[in-house]
Write a protein that holds these residues in place. Structure first.
Motif, PDB file in Angstrom:
ATOM      1  N   CYS A 382      -7.117  50.698  77.289  1.00 33.43           N
ATOM      2  CA  CYS A 382      -8.169  49.999  78.047  1.00 33.43           C
ATOM      3  C   CYS A 382      -7.585  49.389  79.321  1.00 33.43           C
ATOM      4  CB  CYS A 382      -8.811  48.910  77.182  1.00 33.43           C
ATOM      5  SG  CYS A 382      -9.906  49.529  75.885  1.00 33.43           S
ATOM      6  N   ASP A 383      -6.420  48.763  79.199  1.00 32.34           N
ATOM      7  CA  ASP A 383      -5.766  48.180  80.379  1.00 32.34           C
ATOM      8  C   ASP A 383      -5.454  49.246  81.418  1.00 32.34           C
ATOM      9  OD1 ASP A 383      -5.853  45.697  79.186  1.00 32.34           O
ATOM     10  OD2 ASP A 383      -3.769  45.739  78.502  1.00 32.34           O
ATOM     11  N   ALA A 384      -4.949  50.379  80.953  1.00 30.48           N
ATOM     12  CA  ALA A 384      -4.579  51.452  81.881  1.00 30.48           C
ATOM     13  C   ALA A 384      -5.801  52.047  82.566  1.00 30.48           C
ATOM     14  CB  ALA A 384      -3.805  52.540  81.127  1.00 30.48           C
ATOM     15  N   VAL A 392     -14.689  49.290  82.044  1.00 31.19           N
ATOM     16  CA  VAL A 392     -14.780  49.444  80.590  1.00 31.19           C
ATOM     17  C   VAL A 392     -15.808  48.458  80.037  1.00 31.19           C
ATOM     18  CG1 VAL A 392     -13.541  49.353  78.397  1.00 31.19           C
ATOM     19  CG2 VAL A 392     -12.373  50.184  80.459  1.00 31.19           C
ATOM     20  N   TYR A 393     -16.797  48.992  79.316  1.00 31.22           N
ATOM     21  CA  TYR A 393     -17.800  48.184  78.620  1.00 31.22           C
ATOM     22  C   TYR A 393     -17.553  48.311  77.119  1.00 31.22           C
ATOM     23  CZ  TYR A 393     -20.493  48.230  83.000  1.00 31.22           C
ATOM     24  OH  TYR A 393     -20.907  48.082  84.300  1.00 31.22           O
ATOM     25  N   LYS A 411     -12.982  41.878  72.942  1.00 30.16           N
ATOM     26  CA  LYS A 411     -12.959  41.073  74.167  1.00 30.16           C
ATOM     27  C   LYS A 411     -11.930  41.599  75.173  1.00 30.16           C
ATOM     28  CE  LYS A 411     -14.498  36.831  71.869  1.00 30.16           C
ATOM     29  NZ  LYS A 411     -14.102  35.479  71.394  1.00 30.16           N
ATOM     30  N   ASP A 412     -10.752  41.964  74.682  1.00 28.85           N
ATOM     31  CA  ASP A 412      -9.676  42.374  75.586  1.00 28.85           C
ATOM     32  C   ASP A 412      -9.980  43.692  76.289  1.00 28.85           C
ATOM     33  OD1 ASP A 412      -8.276  40.131  74.874  1.00 28.85           O
ATOM     34  OD2 ASP A 412      -6.925  41.147  73.483  1.00 28.85           O
ATOM     35  N   LYS A 419     -18.968  42.385  80.772  1.00 28.51           N
ATOM     36  CA  LYS A 419     -18.890  43.804  80.414  1.00 28.51           C
ATOM     37  C   LYS A 419     -18.844  44.012  78.898  1.00 28.51           C
ATOM     38  CE  LYS A 419     -18.474  45.102  84.759  1.00 28.51           C
ATOM     39  NZ  LYS A 419     -18.418  43.796  85.415  1.00 28.51           N
ATOM     40  N   ARG A 420     -18.958  42.962  78.117  1.00 25.51           N
ATOM     41  CA  ARG A 420     -18.925  43.132  76.671  1.00 25.51           C
ATOM     42  C   ARG A 420     -20.213  42.627  76.036  1.00 25.51           C
ATOM     43  NH1 ARG A 420     -14.476  39.153  77.272  1.00 25.51           N
ATOM     44  NH2 ARG A 420     -15.208  37.091  76.595  1.00 25.51           N
ATOM     45  N   TYR A 421     -20.625  43.347  74.977  1.00 24.52           N
ATOM     46  CA  TYR A 421     -21.882  43.067  74.301  1.00 24.52           C
ATOM     47  C   TYR A 421     -21.639  43.025  72.801  1.00 24.52           C
ATOM     48  CZ  TYR A 421     -23.949  44.272  78.807  1.00 24.52           C
ATOM     49  OH  TYR A 421     -24.275  44.311  80.140  1.00 24.52           O
TER      50      TYR A 421
END
Length: 453
Positions: A382-384, A392-393, A411-412, A419-421
């Motif tokens: 995800c970081d990359a 990213v969602y 969360k991370d 962007k998070r649900y």
């Protein structure tokens, strides 16, 4: 012009008339004074009202434009109202009992009523009175909207959890988690994939994942995609006997190790992916090839995408890092040679909005190669992806309240809280996918904001 200034001018006019030498002048003064005073007073109040009405309209226009900026970025109507109100204040609006400010999104009246990405603001405020005995009010209505016209290309990869837990029922009788996810994913497709594909394209890719990711038996030229990414021939086994024998081609893959593990480098020497078949001794037999379980590269066909989604089945454990990696590969321009025709990803940069949507309970519990767990691998991927310019969602579906590891990964991976649900019900899951669909579409829309009627 102040009241004292107007009064002094009127008195000066009267004195000039009084300086006349005959009685007629005095009569004219007596008759004309009320008319002169009334006309000047009316002119002053009317002029002031006109200017204040223009100011009120400017307040409303500024407020709607500010509100649309919030809505198009995925903000709520409540957040849009606060931002719009602040802009109205900067243009002179004052919150008071005699003033009113309303915001509706979508608009509720006029030709734009009910349309997405619209904001309607109505402002009412009392007009100043210098001489008029009658109270008056200035009202203004303004509608602003963001045209649904793509200003860049849009590419969205959906990472869909088809592990065994998705077979379980939801709170709605007869609706499994898998069925709820399928309906939500199809709703996203309906919003993201546009009818008009010129001059900009809007495409969706699908990555079903559980214990592994199945790349299918399709070929690139004369070589299978499986061969391209693993440098191996697809393993084949036979189940059953005689006429009932069934041949199974194990075209599922696992992660790669080494320097390319957390990159979107092309698979080649020392960068090939692992072969899932070699781990069957673990008792894992999910993601066997079928038209329903394989990845779907970027497509503009709603029918093709929905057919793939409708055919998904749930089984196996959760190797989320594999889904994350393949979501990246399907959007990566470095992998362009592996995707043919209309599936070729565009370059990174301002010309294309790229997004990955991760649906999971984020309890990543299966990995194969290297020392990093599935959770750690997913987080690093995800970081990359974000570093590469992909948004990213995350949709956390029924994350257990006591699972801090899953909650932290949810969360991370999205990093940005907008962007998070989180979804625990069918309706919440559908709402999350619809919100993400609109947010990704907004990211590719033309930045133009216009005032409507």
């Amino acid at each position: 012009m102040s009241r004292s200034t107007v009064t002094e001018k009127l008195l000066g006019t009267i004195r000039r008339l009084q300086s006349g030498r005959d009685g007629a002048s005095l009569v004219m003064v007596a008759l004309a004074a009320p008319l002169i005073i009334g006309s000047l007073a009316l002119a002053i109040d009317t002029g002031a009202w006109y200017m204040e009405k223009r100011r009120t309209q400017q307040m409303a226009d500024a407020a709607t434009v500010a509100g649309v900026r919030v809505i198009k970025s995925g903000g709520s109507a409540t957040a849009a109202r606060q931002v719009a109100l602040n802009d109205a204040k900067r243009n002179g609006y004052v919150e008071a009992a005699s003033h009113s400010f309303t915001l509706d999104s979508p608009a509720v009246t006029g030709p734009y009523a009910g349309q997405p990405n619209t904001v309607e603001v109505t402002i009412s405020r009392p007009l100043p009175r210098f001489f008029s005995p009658v109270a008056a009010t200035a009202s203004a209505r303004s509608v602003a909207y963001k045209p649904a016209i793509l200003g860049k290309n849009l590419e969205v990869a959906m990472m869909l959890d088809v592990s065994g837990s998705m077979r379980y029922d939801t709170e709605l009788p007869g609706i499994t988690k898998l069925k709820a996810m399928q309906d939500a994913a199809k709703a996203l497709i309906d919003t993201v994939v546009q009818d008009q594909q010129t001059p900009y394209t809007s495409r969706v890719a699908l990555v079903p994942y559980s214990s592994a990711v199945n790349v299918g038996t399709g070929t690139i030229g004369s070589v299978t995609l499986f061969k391209k990414v693993t440098n191996l021939t697809i393993p084949t086994t036979t189940s059953g006997y005689g006429q009932n024998a069934t041949t199974i081609q194990w075209s599922s893959v696992v992660e790669r190790t080494g320097s390319a593990q957390y990159t979107d480098d092309l698979p080649e020497a020392n960068k090939y992916l692992g072969d899932f078949y070699g781990y069957r001794s673990w008792g894992i037999s999910t993601n066997q090839p079928s038209a329903a379980s394989t990845i779907q590269s970027l497509s503009t066909s709603r029918d093709t995408l929905k057919a793939t989604i409708d055919g998904l089945s749930a089984a196996g454990s959760t190797a989320g890092h594999l889904g994350a990696a393949w979501s990246w590969y399907l959007l990566s321009p470095k992998w362009a040679s592996l995707w043919t025709g209309g599936s070729t990803p565009n370059s990174y940069g301002t010309g294309t909005y790229k997004a990955v949507v991760i649906l999971s309970d984020f309890d990543m519990n299966t990995y194969y190669r290297g020392s990093d767990s599935s959770t750690t691998q997913t987080r690093k991927l995800c970081d990359a992806m974000r570093t590469a310019g992909i948004v990213v969602y995350t949709v956390g579906y029924n994350i257990p309240a006591n699972n801090t590891r899953a909650d932290g990964l949810w969360k991370d991976c999205a990093y940005d809280e907008t962007k998070r649900y989180s979804a625990n019900t069918v309706s919440e899951l559908l709402a999350a996918f619809r919100a993400i669909a609109q947010a990704t579409l907004n990211g590719a829309l033309n930045d133009d904001i216009r005032l409507g009627e």
